[in-house]
Structures are given as structure tokens and as C-alpha cells.
Scaffold this motif. Structure first.
Motif, PDB file in Angstrom:
ATOM      1  N   ALA A  73       0.847  -1.197   0.000  1.00 18.26           N
ATOM      2  CA  ALA A  73       0.000   0.000   0.000  1.00 18.26           C
ATOM      3  C   ALA A  73       0.878   1.242   0.000  1.00 18.26           C
ATOM      4  O   ALA A  73       1.918   1.285   0.662  1.00 18.26           O
ATOM      5  N   VAL A  74       0.469   2.244  -0.774  1.00 22.78           N
ATOM      6  CA  VAL A  74       1.230   3.481  -0.883  1.00 22.78           C
ATOM      7  C   VAL A  74       0.390   4.618  -0.321  1.00 22.78           C
ATOM      8  O   VAL A  74      -0.783   4.763  -0.664  1.00 22.78           O
ATOM      9  N   GLU A  75       0.999   5.399   0.541  1.00 16.71           N
ATOM     10  CA  GLU A  75       0.297   6.568   1.071  1.00 16.71           C
ATOM     11  C   GLU A  75       0.323   7.667   0.014  1.00 16.71           C
ATOM     12  O   GLU A  75       1.397   8.076  -0.441  1.00 16.71           O
ATOM     13  N   VAL A  76      -0.850   8.106  -0.394  1.00 11.27           N
ATOM     14  CA  VAL A  76      -0.953   9.080  -1.483  1.00 11.27           C
ATOM     15  C   VAL A  76      -1.213  10.468  -0.908  1.00 11.27           C
ATOM     16  O   VAL A  76      -2.109  10.654  -0.089  1.00 11.27           O
ATOM     17  N   THR A  77      -0.403  11.424  -1.350  1.00  9.51           N
ATOM     18  CA  THR A  77      -0.640  12.824  -0.995  1.00  9.51           C
ATOM     19  C   THR A  77      -0.886  13.601  -2.274  1.00  9.51           C
ATOM     20  O   THR A  77      -0.367  13.243  -3.336  1.00  9.51           O
ATOM     21  N   GLN A  96       2.681   7.776  -5.392  1.00 13.09           N
ATOM     22  CA  GLN A  96       2.502   8.389  -4.064  1.00 13.09           C
ATOM     23  C   GLN A  96       1.944   9.808  -4.146  1.00 13.09           C
ATOM     24  O   GLN A  96       1.651  10.419  -3.124  1.00 13.09           O
TER      25      GLN A  96
END
Length: 285
Positions: free
Chosen positions: A41-45, A74
Motif C-alpha cells: 500500500a502506498v500513502e498518497v498525498t 505516491q
């Protein structure tokens, strides 16, 4: 007799041990919850890109941003297409993290004032003066200042964006060179983006100044190019990171991507298949 009892006792013990062994719980290995086939899982900003309507109206922005988000999952680009003047004001107010605009003088002032930094060349095309094919003012073949002066003298319909965009700034510089203060019943202000302004100019059978990319992408209109290919009509685009951006890392990644070989290749190819020529030419160093 004693030996017989001992043997019998031993047999009983062996049977009990066997029963105990059969009743022991089976120890099974818990299945792993980690599936090596699934990506982590990638934390998206997200970050805000303020840019011009020409990059949106031509369709280039959608292609560039999709490629960026695939390369950098990301980050999510939130693009706001306005004129160059408003895009830079958004940067001043820190309502944008990075700007992609096309008015070099205004860009340099933005950086000199400390609102942004690391301006990079991205691409260019050129401006064209377009109008109805019958050319009622007879400007075809003139230089841009002479054509503007003729349009004003004849009171021919002219559409201005009037929105402090890069195109509007270029238009005003040509009026200044022509020695004309535009205004009157022949001079209309759309207050809208390039695509909408071209549409209105077509409806009014009038003239307007457009970047070539948006004009090509609006090829369903009845307008034609009447003045073009002057050094003064060059239209360069630059990307600038906003000082104190809320997502500085995203802004840096975006500026780096569109000036990278991958981003530049997308720009070089965009439009060739549909219009027979690219709508923009990459020029990042």
C-alpha cells in the motif's frame, strides 16, 4: 505370577500412551496474510498545479498528469487551469504548490519577488492571429502590429481574453507596439479561456490571438491562420515550484518529471497522430 502382572501393566501403559498421542491437537501452520503478488500500500498525498487553459484545452495536461501519477503513485495532481496571471497569484497566496505558465516577464518577477524558485523551461509553441477565412480587414500576410492597427482602424471584430493570461499579456504587448489603445464597439472581452474565446470569435466572425496548440485542437471552427511565424510570437512555457509549498516534495517531483526525458518525449509526440504535428515542442535542458 509376578512377571505376568508386570507384562500386563506394561501393555496397559503402552495403550494409554498411544491413546494420549491420538488425542493430541494437530499443530497446523497459520496461512500467511502477506500475498507477495499484491503491491504494498502506498500513502498518497496530493498537490495543486496551477496552469494555463491552453494545457487543458489541448488535452496535454491529462496525458502528462496520468503518466506522472503512474510513475509516482505516491502523488495525486490536482490541476486548476486558469490564466497565467491568476496561476501566479495562486502561487503568491500559496494556494498552489507548482505552476506551469507562459509569460516569461511575469514568471521572472514571480521568482525575483521570492514567491517561487527553480524556474525551468518546459516547452514552446507560437501565437497565431486567426480570423474568418474571408478576412474582412485584409490582414493576411501583415506582421502582428500592422495587423492589429488595421483591425482597429477598420473597426473589425476582435475577441480578447481580457483575463491577464499569458495570451492576454502577449495581445496587450502587440497593441502597445501598434500604438493602439484597444476599445470600442468592435473590441470584445470574453473573460474566458482560449478554447471558449476561439469559439466566440468564430461565432462573431471576428479575429483573435491564440496559441497554436489550442487553435489546432479547435479545428472544428471556421477560423484560419492569417498572421504567424514572427520571432515576437514565440510562446515559451515554464514550470516553477512555489516557495513554502504545502507539498514541496510533490511539486519537486512534478517539475522534475515534465522536464525529464520521459516527460519531454510525451510532449514531443502529443498531437502528432491527430493533427499531423505536435502541439508543443519540448525544450527542457
Amino acid at each position: 505370577m509376578k512377571a505376568i502382572r508386570s507384562v500386563a501393566l506394561l501393555l496397559v501403559l503402552l495403550m494409554m500412551l498411544n491413546l494420549v498421542g491420538c488425542g493430541s491437537p494437530q499443530v497446523t501452520e497459520e496461512p500467511s496474510t502477506e500475498d507477495p503478488a499484491q503491491p504494498e500500500a502506498v500513502e498518497v498525498t496530493s498537490f495543486i498545479l496551477a496552469t494555463t487553459t491552453s494545457t487543458l484545452d489541448t488535452g496535454l495536461l491529462d496525458v502528462l498528469n496520468a503518466a506522472f501519477e503512474e510513475e509516482f503513485p505516491q502523488y495525486q495532481v490536482k490541476a486548476i487551469a486558469v490564466g497565467t496571471g491568476e496561476a501566479l497569484k495562486m502561487g503568491e497566496r500559496k494556494e498552489a504548490d507548482v505552476v506551469l505558465v507562459h509569460s516569461r516577464a511575469a514568471e521572472d518577477k514571480f521568482v525575483e519577488a521570492g514567491y517561487g524558485f527553480d524556474r525551468r523551461d518546459v516547452m514552446y509553441n507560437d501565437y497565431v492571429l486567426v480570423g474568418p477565412g474571408e478576412d474582412p480587414a485584409g490582414i493576411k500576410g501583415m506582421d502582428s502590429a500592422e495587423a492589429f492597427k488595421t483591425i482597429a482602424a477598420q473597426g473589425a471584430v476582435f475577441l480578447s481574453r481580457g483575463d491577464d493570461s499569458g495570451t492576454h499579456k502577449k495581445e496587450m504587448s502587440i497593441w502597445s507596439k501598434a500604438g493602439v489603445e484597444p476599445g470600442g464597439q468592435w473590441y470584445f472581452v470574453s473573460g474566458q479561456g482560449m478554447g471558449a474565446t476561439l469559439q466566440i470569435a468564430d461565432e462573431k466572425r471576428g479575429y483573435t490571438l491564440s496559441d497554436r496548440g489550442t487553435f489546432l485542437a479547435s479545428s472544428n471552427l471556421g477560423l484560419v491562420v492569417l498572421v504567424e511565424k514572427e520571432p515576437a510570437l514565440l510562446n515559451p512555457y515554464g514550470v516553477i515550484q512555489v516557495t513554502g509549498a504545502k507539498n514541496a516534495e510533490g511539486a519537486l517531483a512534478y517539475a522534475g518529471f515534465i522536464t525529464s526525458p520521459a516527460g519531454q518525449a510525451i510532449i514531443a509526440e502529443f498531437g502528432k497522430d491527430k493533427y499531423g504535428q505536435p502541439l508543443f515542442f519540448p525544450d527542457a535542458e
